[in-house]
Design a protein around this motif. Structure first.
Motif, mmCIF file in Angstrom:
data_model
loop_
_atom_site.group_PDB
_atom_site.id
_atom_site.type_symbol
_atom_site.label_atom_id
_atom_site.label_comp_id
_atom_site.label_asym_id
_atom_site.label_seq_id
_atom_site.Cartn_x
_atom_site.Cartn_y
_atom_site.Cartn_z
ATOM 1 N N VAL A 1 -42.991 -13.636 54.479
ATOM 2 C CA VAL A 1 -43.073 -15.088 54.700
ATOM 3 C C VAL A 1 -44.108 -15.698 53.758
ATOM 4 O O VAL A 1 -43.858 -16.733 53.131
ATOM 5 C CB VAL A 1 -43.402 -15.420 56.172
ATOM 6 C CG1 VAL A 1 -43.803 -16.882 56.338
ATOM 7 C CG2 VAL A 1 -42.217 -15.114 57.063
ATOM 8 N N THR A 2 -45.251 -15.055 53.640
ATOM 9 C CA THR A 2 -46.299 -15.557 52.738
ATOM 10 C C THR A 2 -45.787 -15.618 51.301
ATOM 11 O O THR A 2 -46.003 -16.615 50.600
ATOM 12 C CB THR A 2 -47.551 -14.662 52.820
ATOM 13 O OG1 THR A 2 -48.042 -14.686 54.162
ATOM 14 C CG2 THR A 2 -48.634 -15.143 51.890
ATOM 15 N N HIS B 1 -34.557 -22.049 55.274
ATOM 16 C CA HIS B 1 -33.730 -21.253 56.191
ATOM 17 C C HIS B 1 -34.199 -19.799 56.210
ATOM 18 O O HIS B 1 -34.296 -19.189 57.286
ATOM 19 C CB HIS B 1 -32.253 -21.318 55.800
ATOM 20 C CG HIS B 1 -31.580 -22.605 56.148
ATOM 21 N ND1 HIS B 1 -31.599 -23.161 57.398
ATOM 22 C CD2 HIS B 1 -30.851 -23.450 55.377
ATOM 23 C CE1 HIS B 1 -30.921 -24.290 57.404
ATOM 24 N NE2 HIS B 1 -30.468 -24.502 56.186
ATOM 25 N N ALA B 2 -34.477 -19.256 55.032
ATOM 26 C CA ALA B 2 -34.931 -17.858 54.966
ATOM 27 C C ALA B 2 -36.255 -17.687 55.713
ATOM 28 O O ALA B 2 -36.421 -16.738 56.488
ATOM 29 C CB ALA B 2 -35.082 -17.426 53.506
ATOM 30 N N ILE B 3 -37.179 -18.608 55.494
ATOM 31 C CA ILE B 3 -38.480 -18.539 56.163
ATOM 32 C C ILE B 3 -38.303 -18.684 57.679
ATOM 33 O O ILE B 3 -38.901 -17.932 58.455
ATOM 34 C CB ILE B 3 -39.447 -19.603 55.590
ATOM 35 C CG1 ILE B 3 -39.842 -19.219 54.163
ATOM 36 C CG2 ILE B 3 -40.684 -19.753 56.477
ATOM 37 C CD1 ILE B 3 -40.565 -20.325 53.398
ATOM 38 N N ASP B 4 -37.474 -19.629 58.095
ATOM 39 C CA ASP B 4 -37.221 -19.809 59.538
ATOM 40 C C ASP B 4 -36.611 -18.558 60.163
ATOM 41 O O ASP B 4 -37.008 -18.145 61.256
ATOM 42 C CB ASP B 4 -36.299 -21.008 59.785
ATOM 43 C CG ASP B 4 -36.974 -22.347 59.534
ATOM 44 O OD1 ASP B 4 -38.226 -22.385 59.448
ATOM 45 O OD2 ASP B 4 -36.243 -23.352 59.408
ATOM 46 N N ASP B 5 -35.650 -17.958 59.467
ATOM 47 C CA ASP B 5 -35.016 -16.742 59.982
ATOM 48 C C ASP B 5 -36.044 -15.617 60.140
ATOM 49 O O ASP B 5 -36.047 -14.912 61.156
ATOM 50 C CB ASP B 5 -33.886 -16.276 59.056
ATOM 51 C CG ASP B 5 -32.667 -17.169 59.124
ATOM 52 O OD1 ASP B 5 -32.568 -18.006 60.052
ATOM 53 O OD2 ASP B 5 -31.801 -17.039 58.222
ATOM 54 N N ILE B 6 -36.896 -15.465 59.156
ATOM 55 C CA ILE B 6 -37.909 -14.408 59.221
ATOM 56 C C ILE B 6 -38.927 -14.710 60.314
ATOM 57 O O ILE B 6 -39.342 -13.808 61.052
ATOM 58 C CB ILE B 6 -38.589 -14.211 57.853
ATOM 59 C CG1 ILE B 6 -37.572 -13.668 56.844
ATOM 60 C CG2 ILE B 6 -39.784 -13.257 57.963
ATOM 61 C CD1 ILE B 6 -38.063 -13.652 55.416
ATOM 62 N N GLU B 7 -39.323 -15.963 60.457
ATOM 63 C CA GLU B 7 -40.263 -16.321 61.522
ATOM 64 C C GLU B 7 -39.654 -16.082 62.902
ATOM 65 O O GLU B 7 -40.362 -15.682 63.831
ATOM 66 C CB GLU B 7 -40.735 -17.760 61.347
ATOM 67 C CG GLU B 7 -41.711 -17.909 60.185
ATOM 68 C CD GLU B 7 -42.149 -19.331 59.916
ATOM 69 O OE1 GLU B 7 -41.460 -20.283 60.357
ATOM 70 O OE2 GLU B 7 -43.183 -19.488 59.235
#
Length: 121
Positions: free
Chosen positions: A25-26, A81-87
């Motif tokens: 995420v970072t 979207h990718a960040i939200d999915d990982i979070e």
């Protein structure tokens, strides 16, 4: 392998997975910031009627406009979207870790109760 060892192994694996996801995420947030910072480069060089004109210039400007749309899609929508999915996955893993910690505590209590019972016999 005892049940306690199994749970501890699972916990360790989940914690390592959590660390990797947080790093990801970072990294994605850093990439997104770089995209935002470099977005101005899409419009370089600035084309005017004095620097370049005609059919090729118009085609180039059309391609540039498409590039801006794609760039925005990637840097904003897709990365968000990718960040939200990982979070969301991070939140799931945190719940799993909490559940495993509870199971480990219960198993330790069960083992301790068995030891006390054996000592009393």
């Amino acid at each position: 392998m005892s049940y306690l060892s199994y749970l501890q192994s699972e916990l360790s694996e989940k914690q390592q997975h959590l660390i990797r996801l947080k790093k990801t995420v970072t990294q994605l947030e850093q990439i997104q910031n770089e995209f935002r910072y470099n977005q101005k480069l899409i419009d370089a060089p600035d084309l005017s009627s004095q620097t370049w004109k005609g059919n090729l210039a118009n085609q180039f400007l059309n391609i540039r406009d498409e590039l801006v749309d794609s760039y925005n899609q990637l840097s904003q929508t897709d990365l968000n979207h990718a960040i939200d999915d990982i979070e969301n996955k991070i939140a799931d893993i945190k719940r799993n870790i909490h559940s495993l910690e509870i199971k480990i505590d219960r198993e330790r209590e069960r083992i301790e109760m068995e030891r006390r019972k054996e000592r009393s016999n």
